[in-house]
Design a protein around this motif. Sequence first.
Motif, PDB file in Angstrom:
ATOM      1  N   ALA A 199     -20.887   0.255   3.916  1.00  0.00           N
ATOM      2  CA  ALA A 199     -20.829   1.968   4.955  1.00  0.00           C
ATOM      3  C   ALA A 199     -19.519   2.034   5.130  1.00  0.00           C
ATOM      4  O   ALA A 199     -18.869   2.908   5.716  1.00  0.00           O
ATOM      5  CB  ALA A 199     -21.227   1.382   6.006  1.00  0.00           C
TER       6      ALA A 199
ATOM      7  N   ALA B 270     -23.052   0.459  11.739  1.00  0.00           N
ATOM      8  CA  ALA B 270     -23.168  -0.715  10.935  1.00  0.00           C
ATOM      9  C   ALA B 270     -21.892  -2.060  12.221  1.00  0.00           C
ATOM     10  O   ALA B 270     -22.099  -3.534  11.731  1.00  0.00           O
ATOM     11  CB  ALA B 270     -22.537  -1.044   9.996  1.00  0.00           C
ATOM     12  N   ASN B 271     -21.294  -1.276  12.494  1.00  0.00           N
ATOM     13  CA  ASN B 271     -20.198  -2.081  13.438  1.00  0.00           C
ATOM     14  C   ASN B 271     -21.319  -2.486  15.051  1.00  0.00           C
ATOM     15  O   ASN B 271     -21.701  -3.732  15.306  1.00  0.00           O
ATOM     16  CB  ASN B 271     -19.456  -1.229  13.863  1.00  0.00           C
ATOM     17  CG  ASN B 271     -17.929  -2.155  14.937  1.00  0.00           C
ATOM     18  OD1 ASN B 271     -17.381  -3.362  14.214  1.00  0.00           O
ATOM     19  ND2 ASN B 271     -17.828  -1.704  15.677  1.00  0.00           N
TER      20      ASN B 271
ATOM     21  N   VAL C 248     -25.530  -7.752   7.531  1.00  0.00           N
ATOM     22  CA  VAL C 248     -25.302  -6.734   7.813  1.00  0.00           C
ATOM     23  C   VAL C 248     -23.949  -6.740   7.252  1.00  0.00           C
ATOM     24  O   VAL C 248     -23.758  -5.383   6.737  1.00  0.00           O
ATOM     25  CB  VAL C 248     -23.999  -7.778   9.204  1.00  0.00           C
ATOM     26  CG1 VAL C 248     -23.459  -6.520   9.565  1.00  0.00           C
ATOM     27  CG2 VAL C 248     -25.944  -7.491   9.983  1.00  0.00           C
TER      28      VAL C 248
ATOM     29  N   TRP D 178     -12.632  -6.000   7.995  1.00  0.00           N
ATOM     30  CA  TRP D 178     -14.171  -4.722   8.656  1.00  0.00           C
ATOM     31  C   TRP D 178     -13.012  -3.742   9.748  1.00  0.00           C
ATOM     32  O   TRP D 178     -13.234  -2.331   9.213  1.00  0.00           O
ATOM     33  CB  TRP D 178     -15.387  -5.019   8.984  1.00  0.00           C
ATOM     34  CG  TRP D 178     -16.530  -4.139   9.941  1.00  0.00           C
ATOM     35  CD1 TRP D 178     -16.259  -3.847  11.480  1.00  0.00           C
ATOM     36  CD2 TRP D 178     -16.830  -3.221   9.212  1.00  0.00           C
ATOM     37  NE1 TRP D 178     -16.979  -3.457  11.629  1.00  0.00           N
ATOM     38  CE2 TRP D 178     -17.164  -2.671   9.906  1.00  0.00           C
ATOM     39  CE3 TRP D 178     -17.081  -2.589   7.975  1.00  0.00           C
ATOM     40  CZ2 TRP D 178     -18.075  -1.137   9.871  1.00  0.00           C
ATOM     41  CZ3 TRP D 178     -17.794  -1.635   7.229  1.00  0.00           C
ATOM     42  CH2 TRP D 178     -18.011  -0.948   9.228  1.00  0.00           C
TER      43      TRP D 178
ATOM     44  N   LEU E   1     -24.069  -4.180   4.818  1.00  0.00           N
ATOM     45  CA  LEU E   1     -24.349  -3.268   5.704  1.00  0.00           C
ATOM     46  C   LEU E   1     -23.388  -3.100   5.498  1.00  0.00           C
ATOM     47  O   LEU E   1     -22.674  -1.630   4.987  1.00  0.00           O
ATOM     48  CB  LEU E   1     -25.492  -3.035   6.099  1.00  0.00           C
ATOM     49  CG  LEU E   1     -25.216  -1.325   7.626  1.00  0.00           C
ATOM     50  CD1 LEU E   1     -25.570   0.051   6.450  1.00  0.00           C
ATOM     51  CD2 LEU E   1     -26.358  -1.462   8.503  1.00  0.00           C
ATOM     52  N   ARG E   2     -22.043  -3.006   5.751  1.00  0.00           N
ATOM     53  CA  ARG E   2     -21.183  -2.818   6.044  1.00  0.00           C
ATOM     54  C   ARG E   2     -20.250  -2.454   4.802  1.00  0.00           C
ATOM     55  O   ARG E   2     -19.973  -1.471   4.775  1.00  0.00           O
ATOM     56  CB  ARG E   2     -20.537  -4.059   6.722  1.00  0.00           C
ATOM     57  CG  ARG E   2     -20.345  -4.184   8.522  1.00  0.00           C
ATOM     58  CD  ARG E   2     -19.635  -5.603   9.024  1.00  0.00           C
ATOM     59  NE  ARG E   2     -20.173  -5.451  10.903  1.00  0.00           N
ATOM     60  CZ  ARG E   2     -19.206  -5.141  11.271  1.00  0.00           C
ATOM     61  NH1 ARG E   2     -17.984  -6.946  10.775  1.00  0.00           N
ATOM     62  NH2 ARG E   2     -19.251  -5.194  12.555  1.00  0.00           N
TER      63      ARG E   2
END
Length: 395
Positions: free
Chosen positions: A282, A292-293, A275, A219, A278-279
């Motif tokens: 994103a 998201a972070n 999350v 990520w 979402l990441r």
Amino acid sequence: MAFFRNDAINRVNLHSGVQAAASGAGGVFLLAFLLGAGVPVAGTLAAFAGILAGRFVLRPIILPLGRRFGLKPLLIAGTVLEGVQYPILAQVHGLDLPLIALVVVSSAGSACYWPAYHAYFASLGDAEHRGHQVSAREAIVAVVGIAAPLAGGWALVNAGPVWTFDAIALIQAASALPLLGAPNVAVAARAPGALAAARHGALIFAADGWFGGAFYYVWQVLLFVSLGRDLEAFGGAMALAALVGAAIGLFFGRHIDKGHGRRAAVIAYAAAALVVVLRAVAVGSPWLAVAANAIGSLAVALLVPAMMTAVYNLAKASPDPFRFHAATEGAWDIGCAGAVLAGAALAALGAPMGIAIALALPAAGGCAWLLWRYYGANPGAGGVEVDPLRPGEPL
């Protein structure tokens, strides 16, 4: 607040805060700086996997050192050695010799530092206050993490990598100072059954390593790329994330110590799974990636107390916490390297990188299940530790 009466743990947590300043201003930029220095995405992830592989290979060497000197000298040595990587990082300009040196030195410092750190924390901490003590540490780290990435990103752009990373190396070395007045902890010459006692902690750490490889490290690479490879923007995103997660962990640690570990594990990993999704979607969108972070820090504030309360208590109940954490750290390296290499392969193949983030989902489920079993057998943080897969049977 009884959990603040432990002077040794207070010293370790102060060390963690100063160390977090170095990590937040420098360590968090490691992968981003490699990308900015011309190392491709696949090469950056492969280099990090090389650091993990080096840690795994070198870790057995530190056991004789622990037996000879105890945990505190090993922790201090690892702290200083961790700082050596930063001046080397400043010299990396693509796939070159400084990159190889960085992999070797980072492997050595990390192999020495983390098993000693976790074993030291597990040995000196109090089982009945474990959730509080872990979450207090994480709150300190999170608060420091608000300013450190901002300062690091600004310094890298305005002062340059050489001055910045040299200063960070000094901060990293200074984090050893609070440990000087703390007690040493001896490592037993022999500890029959130590590795067997570590098997379930190793399972938790292997699953967490795979999760972390995708959730944190792959990520970070994708976040930096999504932000146009801007170091100051990256630092700002990391600072925002620390701000969001700074307070919630303290409440969560208290919740665990009151006997709600199962509920904490479910909440933590359900949040983490959301999350991850979402990441995954994103990637490539700067504003969505920043959001998201930031939201991810909430999940981290929940994850660390839920997981490390269980692991530290298992370690303290084992025949030797140092051997326990050497084994669990090795399992973490295997899991994390697997996820990072999978991300590198996907990048090399040109696959959508959201897939690499989504690889964290099965590991989140595995961690949640292992912690559910542990807290089912140990509803309070204290007491006799039992096999989390066979409740009622002592380790």
